[in-house]
Each structure stands twice: as C-alpha cells, then as structure tokens.
Design an enzyme around this catalytic site. Structure first.
Site, short mmCIF file in Angstrom:
data_model
loop_
_atom_site.label_atom_id
_atom_site.label_comp_id
_atom_site.label_asym_id
_atom_site.label_seq_id
_atom_site.Cartn_x
_atom_site.Cartn_y
_atom_site.Cartn_z
N GLU A 1 0.85 -1.19 0.00
CA GLU A 1 0.00 0.00 0.00
C GLU A 1 0.89 1.25 0.00
O GLU A 1 1.31 1.71 -1.04
CB GLU A 1 -1.00 -0.06 1.16
C1 HEC Z 1 -3.30 0.85 -1.80
C2 HEC Z 1 -4.65 1.20 -1.48
C3 HEC Z 1 -4.95 1.77 -0.10
C4 HEC Z 1 -4.35 2.82 0.52
C5 HEC Z 1 -3.17 3.64 0.05
C6 HEC Z 1 -5.11 3.05 1.73
N1 HEC Z 1 -6.13 2.15 1.82
FE1 HEC Z 1 -7.58 2.13 3.22
N2 HEC Z 1 -8.19 0.34 2.56
C7 HEC Z 1 -7.71 -0.32 1.46
C8 HEC Z 1 -8.19 -1.69 1.44
C9 HEC Z 1 -7.90 -2.74 0.41
C10 HEC Z 1 -8.98 -1.83 2.61
C11 HEC Z 1 -9.65 -3.12 3.10
C12 HEC Z 1 -8.53 -3.98 3.67
C13 HEC Z 1 -8.98 -5.13 4.54
O1 HEC Z 1 -10.15 -5.20 4.86
O2 HEC Z 1 -8.13 -5.97 4.90
C14 HEC Z 1 -8.98 -0.53 3.28
C15 HEC Z 1 -9.72 -0.22 4.41
C16 HEC Z 1 -9.81 1.05 4.94
C17 HEC Z 1 -10.78 1.46 5.94
C18 HEC Z 1 -11.86 0.60 6.56
C19 HEC Z 1 -13.20 0.88 5.96
C20 HEC Z 1 -14.23 -0.16 6.30
O3 HEC Z 1 -15.37 -0.05 5.83
O4 HEC Z 1 -13.92 -1.13 7.02
C21 HEC Z 1 -10.53 2.79 6.21
C22 HEC Z 1 -11.26 3.68 7.18
C23 HEC Z 1 -9.38 3.17 5.40
N3 HEC Z 1 -9.00 2.10 4.63
C24 HEC Z 1 -8.74 4.40 5.48
C25 HEC Z 1 -7.47 4.62 4.92
C26 HEC Z 1 -6.58 5.69 5.30
C27 HEC Z 1 -6.87 6.74 6.35
C28 HEC Z 1 -5.46 5.58 4.51
C29 HEC Z 1 -4.21 6.43 4.55
C30 HEC Z 1 -3.47 6.46 5.80
C31 HEC Z 1 -5.67 4.43 3.65
N4 HEC Z 1 -6.88 3.86 3.94
C32 HEC Z 1 -4.80 4.03 2.65
C33 HEC Z 1 -6.89 0.24 0.50
C34 HEC Z 1 -6.05 1.33 0.74
#
Ligand code: HEC
Ligand code: HEC
Length: 381
Positions: free
Chosen positions: A146
C-alpha cells in the site's frame, strides 16, 4: 448570535492591547486553541452521533490537518500514494478497482471500501480487525503493497523534516513531538467529517413520496421482504447505514482455497494484518480475528450508502456491477458449510431484480458533488 459576535470583537481588541506586553508560550498556545475551536458534525435529525474517542475530540484545526495528511502522497515510501489514491473522492471515496493498488502498482488482495460514513462503523476493515479509525489509519502506511513505509518511525522522521507539518502538529496537539498516534488521530478526525446523507431514499423516508421512482419503491419493499436484504443490511432512523456491523459468510470467499489447511495455519499465527494481506489466508475473513471455525469466510456487512459509485463489489472485488450483485443473491450466494442461514435462493423475477437495483441507485447522496468540489477547491492533492 450578533451580540456575542460583538463581545468577541471587543474581547480581541482587549487582547491586542494586552499583547503589547510580553506574551509567554502558554498564552500563544491558548490563543491558537481558540482559533481552532470544536468541530461540530452536521447530522440529520434523529441520527445518533458516532462514538468519538475521548482522547481525540474533533477540532477545526485537527480536521484540517487530517485532511492535508489524507491527500499527501509524501506519506508513502516513494511519494506516489496517499490515502486518497485508494479512497478517492472521485470514486465515492473508493478506487473503482477490483483490488487495491499501492506503490509501484503492487496489488493487494482485497477491494478498497469507501471511507464515507466510516465514523459510524463498530469496527474497521472487511474482517473488523481494527476497532477504531485511529487504529485503522496506522495499517496502510507501513503495508508493503500500500504505502510501503518501512516503519512508523521512518514516516514520523520524514514528516518532521517538513516545516508545515512541524508547525501544524505543534498547533493542533500543543507539543513539538509529532508522533504516529497524533498522525492517526488527525486523519481519523478528518474521516469522521466524511458523512453523507440527503439521498433520494432519505427524502422518501422523511415523507416525500415522490423522491423515489415506483420501481425503487418496489425495490424497498423487496429489500425488507422477499429479498431479505434488511436482515443484515439493517436500517433504522437512528442508525441509517444499512449494516448490522456483524460478520457473515455469504459464500464470496468460497473459491478453490483449501480452508482447512489455511485455518490450521492461521489458528496459531498472531500477525492478523499480515494474514489479511496474504492471498488465500485473506479469504478466511473474520476467522483471522476470532479463530472461531464458524467465522471462516465471514466478512463485515458493508454499508450501502453511495453504493452505485463504488463498483466493483465484495471484499475481493469479484462482483463487477450491481446487476451481478443481485444475481449473486438471487441464486443463493455460494453454498458452503459455513453459509449464513439468511442466504438462500430468492426466486426474483427480472423486474424484481431491476427494482432492487433502482433502490440501491437511490442511496447516493446529493451532497457528494459539493463535498468533492470543496475538497478540490482547497487544493488537496
Ligand atoms: C493501496 C490502497 C490503499 C491505501 C493507500 C489506503 N487504503 Fe484504506 N483500505 C484499502 C483496502 C484494500 C482496505 C480493506 C482492507 C482489509 O479489509 O483488509 C482498506 C480499508 C480502509 C478502511 C476501513 C473501511 C471499512 O469499511 O472497514 C478505512 C477507514 C481506510 N482504509 C482508510 C485509509 C486511510 C486513512 C489511509 C491512509 C493512511 C488508507 N486507507 C490508505 C486500500 C487502501
Ligand atoms: C446474511 C447477511 C446478508 C444478506 C441477507 C444480504 N447481504 Fe449484502 N452483504 C453481506 C455481506 C457479509 C457482504 C460482504 C461479503 C463479502 O465481501 O464477502 C455483503 C455485500 C453486499 C454488497 C457489496 C457492498 C460492497 O461495498 O462491496 C451489496 C451491494 C449488497 N451486499 C447488497 C445486498 C442486497 C441488495 C441484499 C438483498 C438481496 C443483500 N445484500 C443481502 C451480508 C448480507
């Protein structure tokens, strides 16, 4: 409100007078605190306030800092990926991709969910492994596929070299440290402001019977009745988010994976986040957190607001469209030993499938375009 406004003007005139005298740090700091007063969430009447951790109250200044961090690619190893790369305002705060793509186009194993309305969720991630938004925000920063930072320390060291962040953190948190916990708090505070209501469906529920087409209205009847959606995608006036915050196996994960072998291995593994990003093991879902066999292949019921904007769907992005989503449910999910009892063939007619899709399309907030424009106007990257 006028008289108190006048009072503030008078008071600041006095303060200007006072500031001719030497000011100590404490006074400067409290003046800045005033500038960045509490941030009030604008929620529709009747909707319960989300739980906000006591040690992270919302303030204007913290929300602004969190907004800058959310859009800043410098939080990643090679300055190419920000939170907004995968939770992009232009894609309903998701990314339009099957699975997430991070630095150097590295692919993850799960679909990026929206960050909209996440303040209201009981747990974060598809398997619910993070209890708060603060905890969640720390994950992607150091995930190798990520944002790829080698450690939280490395990230903090990098941000400390950026003068605007040194100043910004000092102003918001009142210390010169700049820590990973502060960073997570600021981002979480910003996320808590990303709430959207005001969809045609909301207006219909509020009493405007013309807000939904007859087809979408039939879809709402099906949603609560024959199609059984509401048993998991719960809806009520105080918590109108279409989720029960629980975990269900609806069969999405049941592909050619040897679950028994995977579950045996995962049962003794403590690095839950690591497994959640491992192809194969990630499909165990909630089991990774609870190690309870009944949770194998169970994932969190996602909320459905703005759902038309965030295809593809499911934890693995396996359903390309709302049409294929409804077909998935109509045939009764994918049979497996852990299939949730709520999932069974529905026998929907073509018109009924169409009606459900019309309902889902009516869950998109009319406030989103202005939210997106506002973020663009501020020049967030
Ligand atoms: C490369 C893509 C990527 C990046 C960059 C990323 N995310 Fe995510 N995010 C995801 C994915 C994929 C999931 C689900 C992962 C899992 O469930 O294991 C997720 C899950 C989440 C969730 C949970 C939402 C839910 O409905 O459960 C939140 C809130 C979130 N991310 C916020 C952030 C924040 C704040 C950042 C920066 C610090 C960030 N993400 C950076 C891909 C990304
Ligand atoms: C037994 C509980 C249950 C029932 C009943 C149910 N769902 Fe779901 N729904 C879930 C779960 C759990 C997921 C996520 C599954 C996964 O990714 O493995 C999901 C995913 C979805 C998604 C994809 C969301 C996203 O962001 O990817 C949509 C859309 C959806 N459901 C709509 C419906 C509709 C419409 C119905 C009725 C026909 C329905 N659901 C019935 C539990 C349920």
């Amino acid at each position: 409100m006028r008289p108190s406004g006048l009072a503030v003007v008078t008071l600041s005139a006095v303060l200007i007078g006072v500031s001719l005298w030497p000011v100590n740090d404490v006074q400067v700091f409290s003046a800045q605190r005033q500038e960045s007063g509490p941030y009030t969430l604008a929620l529709p009447h009747g909707v319960l306030e989300p739980i906000i951790p006591e040690d992270n109250p919302l303030t204007e200044g913290k929300v602004a800092l969190g907004r800058t961090l959310y859009f800043d690619k410098r939080l990643s190893l090679d300055d190419t990926v920000s939170c907004a790369t995968c939770h992009n305002p232009k894609f309903g705060f998701a990314d339009g991709k099957k699975v997430a793509e991070g630095i150097q186009q590295k692919k993850g194993v799960r679909n990026s969910p929206t960050t909209l309305n996440t303040a209201f969720l009981d747990a974060q991630f598809w398997d619910g492994r993070a209890p708060t938004l603060e905890e969640q925000a720390k994950g992607p920063l150091v995930n190798p596929v990520e944002m790829g930072m080698p450690s939280h320390d490395a990230l903090v060291t990098k941000l400390r070299t950026i003068p605007t962040y040194r100043r910004g953190f000092q102003e918001v948190f009142g210390t010169a440290e700049l820590t990973i916990d502060q960073l997570a708090k600021a981002i979480a505070a910003f996320e808590r402001t990303l709430n959207t209501f005001n969809s045609p469906f909301d207006r219909f529920i509020a009493g405007d019977k013309t807000a939904l087409s007859p087809s979408a209205q039939r879809g709402w009847e099906l949603f609560q009745g024959k199609a059984r959606c509401i048993t998991c995608h719960e809806f009520n006036a105080s918590y109108p988010f279409f989720t029960d915050n629980k975990f269900h196996n609806i069969g999405v994960a049941m592909k050619d994976v040897n679950f028994e072998a995977l579950a045996r291995k995962a049962a003794i593994e403590t690095d839950v986040a690591g497994l959640a990003h491992e192809s194969g093991a990630a499909e165990l879902g909630r089991y990774l957190v609870t190690k309870q066999p009944r949770d194998i292949g169970a994932f969190k019921t996602p909320g459905l607001r703005n759902i038309a904007l965030t295809a593809p769907y499911m934890h693995d992005g396996s359903e390309a469209s709302l049409k294929s989503m409804i077909e998935f449910y109509d045939k009764g999910g994918v049979p497996n030993p852990n299939l949730d009892g709520g999932i069974r063939p529905l026998g929907l007619s073509e018109q009924e499938r169409e009606d459900l899709i019309e309902l889902l399309k009516a869950l998109t907030s009319d406030d989103l375009p202005s939210l997106v424009k506002e973020l663009e106007r501020r020049g967030d990257r």
